[in-house]
Structures are given as structure tokens and as C-alpha cells.
Design a protein around this motif. Sequence first.
Motif, PDB file in Angstrom:
ATOM      1  N   MET A  39       0.778  -1.232   0.026  1.00 17.16           N
ATOM      2  CA  MET A  39       0.099  -0.241   0.129  1.00 17.16           C
ATOM      3  C   MET A  39       0.857   1.196   0.070  1.00 17.16           C
ATOM      4  N   PRO A  40       1.138   1.787  -1.216  1.00 24.20           N
ATOM      5  CA  PRO A  40       2.537   2.767  -1.143  1.00 24.20           C
ATOM      6  C   PRO A  40       1.736   4.033  -0.702  1.00 24.20           C
ATOM      7  N   PHE A  41       0.574   4.243  -0.685  1.00 22.42           N
ATOM      8  CA  PHE A  41      -0.208   5.509  -0.176  1.00 22.42           C
ATOM      9  C   PHE A  41      -0.670   5.293   1.153  1.00 22.42           C
ATOM     10  N   SER A  42      -0.110   5.972   2.128  1.00 25.07           N
ATOM     11  CA  SER A  42      -0.838   5.679   3.335  1.00 25.07           C
ATOM     12  C   SER A  42      -1.378   7.014   3.818  1.00 25.07           C
ATOM     13  N   ALA A  43      -2.467   7.003   4.431  1.00 23.62           N
ATOM     14  CA  ALA A  43      -3.303   8.112   4.991  1.00 23.62           C
ATOM     15  C   ALA A  43      -2.406   8.521   6.060  1.00 23.62           C
ATOM     16  N   ALA A  44      -3.039   9.676   6.407  1.00 26.81           N
ATOM     17  CA  ALA A  44      -2.358  10.356   7.436  1.00 26.81           C
ATOM     18  C   ALA A  44      -3.107   9.831   8.886  1.00 26.81           C
ATOM     19  N   PRO A  45      -2.160   9.497   9.748  1.00 27.05           N
ATOM     20  CA  PRO A  45      -2.584   9.006  11.335  1.00 27.05           C
ATOM     21  C   PRO A  45      -3.880   9.952  11.885  1.00 27.05           C
TER      22      PRO A  45
ATOM     23  N   CYS B  97     -17.383   5.191  -5.127  1.00 30.11           N
ATOM     24  CA  CYS B  97     -17.552   4.238  -4.119  1.00 30.11           C
ATOM     25  C   CYS B  97     -18.554   4.779  -3.266  1.00 30.11           C
ATOM     26  N   THR B  98     -19.508   3.950  -2.489  1.00 33.97           N
ATOM     27  CA  THR B  98     -20.482   4.293  -1.660  1.00 33.97           C
ATOM     28  C   THR B  98     -19.889   5.122  -0.382  1.00 33.97           C
ATOM     29  N   ILE B  99     -18.741   4.840  -0.181  1.00 32.21           N
ATOM     30  CA  ILE B  99     -18.187   5.227   1.067  1.00 32.21           C
ATOM     31  C   ILE B  99     -16.652   5.725   0.669  1.00 32.21           C
ATOM     32  N   ASN B 100     -16.242   6.803   1.040  1.00 31.72           N
ATOM     33  CA  ASN B 100     -14.976   7.194   0.551  1.00 31.72           C
ATOM     34  C   ASN B 100     -13.840   7.105   1.490  1.00 31.72           C
ATOM     35  N   GLN B 101     -14.222   6.327   2.485  1.00 37.31           N
ATOM     36  CA  GLN B 101     -13.129   5.493   3.329  1.00 37.31           C
ATOM     37  C   GLN B 101     -13.366   4.253   3.776  1.00 37.31           C
ATOM     38  N   ILE B 102     -12.562   3.449   3.202  1.00 37.67           N
ATOM     39  CA  ILE B 102     -13.039   1.938   3.487  1.00 37.67           C
ATOM     40  C   ILE B 102     -12.808   1.382   4.713  1.00 37.67           C
ATOM     41  N   PRO B 103     -13.862   0.781   5.355  1.00 34.51           N
ATOM     42  CA  PRO B 103     -13.930   0.273   6.621  1.00 34.51           C
ATOM     43  C   PRO B 103     -12.934  -1.067   6.563  1.00 34.51           C
ATOM     44  N   CYS B 104     -11.947  -1.068   7.944  1.00 34.02           N
ATOM     45  CA  CYS B 104     -11.062  -1.899   7.981  1.00 34.02           C
ATOM     46  C   CYS B 104     -11.799  -3.527   8.052  1.00 34.02           C
ATOM     47  N   THR B 105     -12.788  -3.660   8.871  1.00 34.01           N
ATOM     48  CA  THR B 105     -13.434  -4.975   8.915  1.00 34.01           C
ATOM     49  C   THR B 105     -14.750  -4.979   8.434  1.00 34.01           C
ATOM     50  N   VAL B 106     -15.169  -6.008   8.230  1.00 32.08           N
ATOM     51  CA  VAL B 106     -16.598  -6.503   8.014  1.00 32.08           C
ATOM     52  C   VAL B 106     -17.589  -6.058   9.047  1.00 32.08           C
ATOM     53  N   ASP B 107     -17.149  -6.234  10.549  1.00 32.02           N
ATOM     54  CA  ASP B 107     -18.046  -5.792  11.494  1.00 32.02           C
ATOM     55  C   ASP B 107     -18.327  -4.327  11.364  1.00 32.02           C
TER      56      ASP B 107
ATOM     57  N   CYS C 109       2.926  -4.489  -6.696  1.00 38.09           N
ATOM     58  CA  CYS C 109       1.413  -4.384  -7.102  1.00 38.09           C
ATOM     59  C   CYS C 109       0.649  -3.652  -5.922  1.00 38.09           C
ATOM     60  N   ASN C 110      -0.145  -2.661  -6.199  1.00 34.13           N
ATOM     61  CA  ASN C 110      -0.908  -2.157  -5.187  1.00 34.13           C
ATOM     62  C   ASN C 110      -2.184  -2.931  -5.033  1.00 34.13           C
ATOM     63  N   LEU C 111      -2.508  -3.928  -5.801  1.00 38.75           N
ATOM     64  CA  LEU C 111      -3.515  -4.714  -5.911  1.00 38.75           C
ATOM     65  C   LEU C 111      -3.414  -6.056  -5.076  1.00 38.75           C
TER      66      LEU C 111
ATOM     67  N   LYS D 211      -9.071  -8.572   7.092  1.00 38.35           N
ATOM     68  CA  LYS D 211      -9.035  -7.289   7.644  1.00 38.35           C
ATOM     69  C   LYS D 211      -7.959  -6.434   7.084  1.00 38.35           C
ATOM     70  N   LEU D 212      -8.458  -5.023   6.959  1.00 39.60           N
ATOM     71  CA  LEU D 212      -7.525  -4.191   6.113  1.00 39.60           C
ATOM     72  C   LEU D 212      -6.722  -3.473   7.318  1.00 39.60           C
ATOM     73  N   GLN D 213      -5.877  -2.934   6.795  1.00 39.37           N
ATOM     74  CA  GLN D 213      -4.895  -2.167   7.880  1.00 39.37           C
ATOM     75  C   GLN D 213      -5.178  -0.764   8.138  1.00 39.37           C
ATOM     76  N   ASP D 214      -5.380  -0.200   9.088  1.00 40.26           N
ATOM     77  CA  ASP D 214      -5.655   1.331   9.172  1.00 40.26           C
ATOM     78  C   ASP D 214      -4.803   2.078   9.058  1.00 40.26           C
ATOM     79  N   GLY D 215      -4.909   3.091   8.203  1.00 40.02           N
ATOM     80  CA  GLY D 215      -4.049   4.094   7.662  1.00 40.02           C
ATOM     81  C   GLY D 215      -3.277   3.762   6.401  1.00 40.02           C
ATOM     82  N   SER D 216      -3.753   2.646   5.990  1.00 39.20           N
ATOM     83  CA  SER D 216      -3.262   1.951   4.520  1.00 39.20           C
ATOM     84  C   SER D 216      -4.552   2.462   3.591  1.00 39.20           C
ATOM     85  N   GLU D 217      -3.964   2.050   2.280  1.00 38.48           N
ATOM     86  CA  GLU D 217      -4.949   2.559   1.349  1.00 38.48           C
ATOM     87  C   GLU D 217      -5.450   1.364   0.485  1.00 38.48           C
ATOM     88  N   CYS D 218      -6.619   1.289   0.041  1.00 38.37           N
ATOM     89  CA  CYS D 218      -7.332   0.151  -0.623  1.00 38.37           C
ATOM     90  C   CYS D 218      -7.605   0.661  -1.963  1.00 38.37           C
TER      91      CYS D 218
END
Length: 1118
Positions: free
Chosen positions: A288-294, A415-425, A486-488, A838-845
Motif C-alpha cells: 500500500m504505497p499510499f498511506s493515509a495520515a494518522p 464508491c459508496t463510502i470514500n473511506q473503506i472500513p477495515c473490518t466487516v464488523d 503491485c498495489n492490488l 481485515k484491512l490495515q488502518d492508515g493504509s489505502e485500498c
Amino acid sequence: MAAPVPPGAPRATNAPPPPPPNYNPNYQRTPDSLAENMQNLQINRPPSVPNSTPRPPPSYIQSPASRPSAPYSAPQHSAPFPGAVPVSRPGPSPGPQSGFPARPGMAPTGPPQSTFPPNMAPGRPSGYPISQAPPFGSRPPTGSFPSAMGGQITTSSGAPPSPFGSSSAAPPSAFLASGFSAGPVIPPVAARSGVFASSPLSTGPVMPPLSAPGGPISNGPPMFASGALQGGPRYPSADNTMQPPVGPPPTMLSTQAPSQPPTMRTLLGSTVPNVPPSPPGQTAPTAMPFSAAPPGVPPPSGSPYGLQTWPTQPRQVAPQLTIPGTVQPPRMFGMPQPPPPNQPMAAVPPAMSQTGAPLAGPSKIDPNQIPRPIPNASVILHETRQGNQANPPPPATSDYIVRDTGNCSPRYMRCTINQIPCTVDLLTTSGMQLALLVQPLALPHPSEEPIQVVDFGESGPVRCSRCKGYINPFMKFIDQGRRFICNLCGFTDETPRDYHCNLGPDGRRRDAEERPELCRGTVEFAASKEYMVREPMPAVFFFLIDVSMNAIQTGATAAACSAINQVITDLPEGPRTMVGIATFDSTIHFYNLKRALQQFFSRFLRPLMLIVPDVQDVYTPLQTDVIVQLSECRQHLELLLENIPTMFQNNRIAESAFGAAIKAAFLALKSTGGKLLVFQSVLPSVGIGALSAREAEGRTNIIAGEKEAHKLLQPADKTLKTMAIEFAEYQVCVDVFITTQTYVDIASIAVIPRTTGGQVYYYYPFSALSDPAKLYNDLRWNVTRPQGFEAVMRVRCSQGLQVQEYSGNFCKRIPTDVDLPGIDCDKAIMVTLKHDDKLQDGSECAFQCALLYTTVYGQRRIRVTTLSLPCTSMLSNLFRSADLDTQFACFLKQAASEIPSTPLSQVREQVTNLCINILHSYRKFCATVSSSGQLILPEALKLLPLYTLALIKSTGLRTDGRIDDRSFWINYVSPLSTPLAIPLVYPRMMAIHDLNSHEGDRPLIPPTIPLSSEHVSDDGIYLLENGDDSLIYIGNSVNPEILRQLFGISSVEEIPSQFVLQQYDNSLSKKLNEVVNEIRLQRCSYLRIKLCRKGDASGDVVLLIHGRRQDFKRTLLC
């Protein structure tokens, strides 16, 4: 040494980044012009440079700087962004009588440079030849007419731009380097106009002051999509169509049928299993080369999920472009202005009891407190990424100009949400949906940069060897550029030797800004031979016309022949364009169009008719003579179309062999593929796929409350579905134009266009007076809009997510790809996503859509659209970054898909619960402590309850109405684009009795009025439109002089049952025609107009609010 910057981030320079090119704020539009500024789109344009050799720097095929001139060209204006090429916008030229095609003039040399068929003369009128208002000619994109909207230019972050080049212009540091500053620059409240009602950069939810009156309180994060007008300018008009190409034609294809059906199912790469997740406690920054700000704000203790805000972003300084009109901050009716973003949150006292009534004061909620969409006259300049972060997109229904800085334009993917939730919960807790709305060939704004075409030669584009993802700005190069991640899927690949480039001090390739695939979110690759299983197919158009007794007597056959005859002029010139024609009643009639029959034509004025009487086992006679090159048979075809209504004028055959006719036409198209355009008027009753009338049974079941009534919205049997799958396999796309006055079982017929990537057009009840103009314009746009053939599409996403389901008009034979025999700029596909890790908080999808298709000029292209969004573990961030338009579009499409298999009462309950669950989750986990009787709405979704109510009252979810009407509504919604979803259920209403009072710099289209009875007066006249139909409501006390000026009648009792808008010799009538033509251009639809007065039951059936048969005011939403 400078700090490393992940790939895709803008380089710091000493000059401000260029704003969108070619923007012309003072351009005055012509209502009936066609394809205005369409040269900015390169969907179907042949390359203008020779093929490059393998792998050295690829050829970047761009739009030429100059275009062929056209008469009455508007003067060129300087572009607002440096480096942009000013574009001449030709206006209308004198031509023959309105509606009749003008022959193209002399063709310029060189390859075609327009996405439209190149033979449309710039001066060709788009009107219809019965003294009617000029019909719609072409479709502009959202916001293509900023001068008509008025207002000023704002940036995507809401700040008014400042002029470039002036002494007061912001220094470059304010534009680029501010992304690295300690905090955002917050202008005063009065300056924050545009798409945001309040700053998205605030550190906490913005609340109204304590003195806010009672009513629904918006208590939450700032809304990214509030204040948008759902009817913003959508499409460019089309003056700039180019002349036919001159030069050696491409090689013709063989007309023999291939031994195997031409399938594209494997062209986008094979399915690859997901990479195993990282071990617990480890991160994968390389993937995930692009990391969101903490997170900068700690979550409050009162919420289990916290209240983190959207990452702070710098405000963009954009050029101050003067546009007539004034800027109104986007806010709700009667709602107080929001406080400055840094103002502390105030406690809001309870305003309502459990039943919705205020606890004290008046016994009724102030209707002005109800959230409603308000038009925004500002043009938004939107950069897709700023400061190495994704910018939230402007509302889909607003007027905006996009600058692609790494992420794709929101026109192509949302996308319906412009920040992706890290977990399905976390996603489940929010109650929201995670989905993409993909419109790969959507029309850009004329002021936006064209999509660049990259040719890598025979080796093809660079791809990940594991997941087959295409090179994009978010792939990270390492080891001095020798390898890339690869970012995918996170796999590390070797960089091809001829694609190697050293990295700069910032960690990016030194040539990143020179390569579109490394700095743009949307790019088009020239496909190499490995992407083809056969030669690209030609542009084939086959017309199939119903000549049964009913079609002849109602004028449907004559209208179809007239429309086809005029549209022939708009088809692409050259040997690759082929046409055919057939008619049918209880038998099928083919026609030989070969040049050898010219003498026979001139002598007898009749073509050679080849009749197929067997409608159970059909065949195609003389296949090579049925579909021929347009250049060889143009005169014969025109003569035939003029004679068909006369040839069958005494026909007494009432039966229709619709299924057999399309099967026979398919056999003629089988060897090449192509478009089949069918004109159908009666219920198919004989031959293959014969149907029976089910409407009477359906009415009985609905009245009796039977639970099985919804099954009448399913196909009667599987015969037509089986045929449709075969059509799609051989790349035949079917469009059906239903010109009827009776029940035709659209539920069964529509399965063919829905499976083949086509469309259903519905004209009920068909009128020979008012509908031929709409039929002509619909057909013309169908064959001239940017489109592709034999396409296949796949969406890939980063590890942790996967595609769950596709929804739209296509055929799906393997799980990962969708086959599209036809794809055009109007079609959207919904892609539902689900978590598998589970996705990593602060990373990009990242999400990537790849569309492999053939242009109308026979070129194989791959359009790659990439979107990268931050991941979050904060529930408040999900609500703050929710996209209202996309969320509701998903609501709409899911409801439409459930209607044929679920009772309507259950569908309405499901839609209501979806809305309730979202609001309940926000109130429970994100809102501040408040009274149980207080209504709390998230800022980004405060209009969701209103749109949900509108959806429940729409044609598809009402229990009354005709079966065919509901079936058409379902099929209309299936491929519907995001900007048209909300207007379909919540139409625009505007007053037209006082158009003369709109003088000066006010927009051409009058301000919209809330859909409430309080805003409808008995002495007024109002226009409602929903993108598909329109209604003019006339009060009982209207001034007779206004009636005379607008409609040529003296009283409401003289309102005709069939109405065609005329232009009379007065300013009020002229302005009404201008408004109607402007709306038709925006909506890409001719919009039939029906007059209705108060209490007129005949008009209630087409009320766009879709209430029951009752007084007009009672049908309004509020």
C-alpha cells in the motif's frame, strides 16, 4: 535530501499545478446543438501517430490542438489552466428544414477526430420536421454548461478560487506546498461556498447554534454532498462533430461465420487466488504505497468507535472565473448557517417528541426545517488527490470539472463510502453498503483533459504477473526502479528492461509525470494481438421494423421508418459501416440491398423482398446480400424506408412474430456481431417466444392481494433468455423501441436487451402527434453516442476485499468477468464488494476497472480506471465520508432487482429498514447525547430519508399502475448512471409562469422548488421533470394571458389531451422553449411533455411524484 514521497503524489514545483483546460465561462449554448466539445473525448478515435516500436517510451496519443473549422464558430477563449488548448465551439449553421438531415460536406483529410460518427455535418439541425420545438440532439456531461448555471467557480474543497496571473494570486506554496503545512487554511464562513455546506476539514461535527428552531437537527460530520442540485448540466451539445475520414480504409473482415463464437472471457487474465494475509502484528507498507495520515484526534470516550475526523487537507486556490449569477452557499431551506469549523460543538436541546411533534411551541414541524436539496450555482474544480490523499468527490448531480491527479474522475468510478472500513464488523455496524458504481465510458466535461491513449506496441501494457492488474500510479517502484510492487495483490515483479527508469530523490520514477499510466487515474491502452481472438468487428447496424396492422394504423411504422431514414446520415462513413433491414408481422421480410438491383429499384420503386414464412424454424436468405456496406446501399435504403409504410398500408395481419424475427436477424449478424435495433408495437403472439396477455391476470391478483402477483414481472418462460445468451455469445447487442398502445409484456421482452448490453425504450401510449420527435432523438443518440462493441470488463481490488456481485445490463458466463456485446457512455454497472480479510488502518485500498472493447472505428482498446481510498477503523469516518448519491443509487438498483421476486410490501419494508438502520447506527454510536425525541441526521446523509420516501412512492414500488410500467421502470433503473438516480424519484420542479422575471445574469433554467404543496399556488404553472418524462401542471386560477402566451389557449378547460410544445411570438414562450431544450440536452432525452391541471385525473398517471389518482398537491412528497 528531500523526504521520499510515495508514487502518485504531486511533485513540488515552483509553479501552480495547471487547472482544467479549455474552460470557457462565457460561452452561450445553443439548445439544439449536437456533441459540443466532444473532441475532448478520445473513446472512438483512431490514433493520430504511427505505432511505436516495442517498449521504448510508449506513444501518447492525444487530441490534436486544432479542429476542423465550422461555420459560425464562437471565438476561442483562453483556458483557465496553463497549457490547456483553447477549443473553438462552433454554433449552429443554416441548414434545411428542421429535422431533415443535411448531407455532409467535403470531408477533411486525416483520421477521424471525434468520438461521434464523423459524418455529421456541424450545421445539421436536430429538430423534427413538424413545426415542433427543436428536439434533443446530443448528450452533454454533468456541468458542461457552466454559463447557464451562473455563479462562480469553487474548488472541490469549497473555497472560491483566485485569479491566476494576477498580483494577488496565491504563491505556489499556497497551492502545493500547503499540503505539508501544519494545518489547513480555513477561510471565513462566507467564503466557503460550493459543494460543501460546511468545511470537511473541521475537527468535529458542525452543529447549528443553540437558537436553531425546532425540527430535524443535522448533528454530525460535515456533509460532502449536501446542497447539490440533481439536475445540473449533464451533457455537451454536439456542434463539433467531425467530417468523415479520408484515406485508405481499414481491412474488411471476413463475412464467414467463425467456427467458434467470439468470446472475450479470458482476455483480462486468469483468476488468481488471493495472497495470504500478513501475519498478525505485521504491516505491509509495500503493498500500500499510499498511506493515509494518522488520526489526529483521539476518539472520545463516549463512543465505542470514536469520532475521528476526515484527514485535514489544504484548500486549493483556483482561478477566479467570472460566470453570470450569484453564489448561494449550499444549505437547507430555513436552516441557519453552520458555525465556523473550529467552533466547539454545542448541545442541542430536544426538538421533537417520539411522534415527531415538538415538545413545546407549535404543534407542527416547520416544513422549512425539512432537509431538501438546494441548487448550487457554483462550478466546482475538483482535484482527485491532494497532498498524497484522496479528495472526496463532489456530488454526482453537481456541476464540476475534474483534474485527474492520480485517482480517476468520479464520473468513471464512485464508491459508496470514500473511506473503506477495515473490518466487516465495522461495515455491518454502519448499516451502509460498500459498492462501486462504474461508468467506464462516461462523458467528461468539455473543459477536462482528454483521456490519453498509450501504445506499448506488440508487447502490450505492463501488468502484474500474479493478479494481472495494469500499471497505475499506485504501483511502487523499488530497487532503483528494477522492481515494482503491485498495489492490488502486493506481489513484487521485475520491471521490463525497456520500461526501466531510475528513481528520483522523492522515491518516484523520474519519468512519472511524462507517462500518463503513472500519473493519471484513467488511461487507455492500445490492445496488442494477444487481446484479440479475431479481427475487430465492423460497425454493423440492423433495423427490424414491426409492420403488423396495429403498428401501421397507429403510425408507429411510419415514425420508425422516418427516424431511421434521418439517422442514416449520422452513421459512420467508410467500408467498415454495414447496415441491414427487415420487417415482420406474422412472417419475416428481408430485403436485398445490393448495388446490382439499382435498375430494378428505379423501375418498380420496390425492393426485392425475401419472405421467411416459417416462424418456428427460421433462417436468413441470401445472408451476404442482406447486410451490406452503407456506402453501397445508401440510396436503396432511403428509398426502401420511404416505401415501407405504403407497401404495408393495407396489411390486416394483427399477429407479431417478434421472437422469430430477432432470431432471423441474429442469424444474419452472427458472423460479424453488431447492433440490432428492433421497433415493436404489439404483444408477440406467434412463432418462437410467443407470449400471452398476462396483464388482466396481474390486475386481478393485485386487487385480491395475492402474494404471487410479483411473478408477472418475471419472464414468461426461458425461451427468450436462452436466445439472449446466444446473442451475447456472438457479440450481438439488441435495443428495443416499444411503440405501443397496449400491453406487450415488457418483463419477457426486456430480458434480451438486458442480457446483451442493450436498452429498452418505451413509448406508451404511442401518439403519432407527439412521439415521433422523441423516437427520432432517442434513435439518433443511440447510434451516435460514444460506444464500444464486443467488450469485456473486470474489476479488481486490493487484498482484503473482493467483488461479490455485478449488477447491470450484461451477460456473465464466468464469475470474474462480465461480457458486454455493447457498452456506451450512458451505461453504469454496480459492483458490490465484501471483505475477505481485515484491512490495515492508515493504509489505502485500490480498485481497478479494466474494460477491453472495440471502437466504432475498429480499434481494440483497454480503458483502465483506478481509484485508491484510505482505510479507517473509525465509524464516524464512514458516516463523514459517505457518498449520498452513490448510496442511494445502490438503494434504487437493489430495490429494482428485488421487485420481480419479492412482494412489493416486503420490498418497501426492506428499503425503509435500510434507511432506518443507517440512521440508528449513527445516532447510537456517533451522535452526541440528546433527547430520545430529537431527530439526528448525519450531515452527509441528511437527505437519505427524503429520497427513501420518494423511492417508496415511485412507479416501481407502488401497488397501482400497469404491469408494463413497472417492468419498464425496473429495466430503466438497471443500467442507470449515478447522476440520474436521484432525479428519477425526486424530480425537479420549477415555476414557468414568471420566466420573464428572470433577467440579467440568472441561469437559463429557473430555480428549483421543493416538492411541497406549500410551494404550489393555484395561479401558477409548474414544470416537473425526472430525466425520462416531464409534466406541466396548470393551476385553476392562472392568468388567461399567460395561458395564451405559453400554450395558445385562453382557459384551463381548453387543455388538449395530446400536446406538442410550440414557440409563439412572445418572450415568455421563447424562454419556455429554451428551458425545455436545455433540460432535454442535460437529460439526454427528448422528455415528452404532458399538460395537467388541478384535479385532472388523466394527468395523475404520469405525475412524476407518482402519487395515487388524487389532487396534484396531495401527490407531493411533503
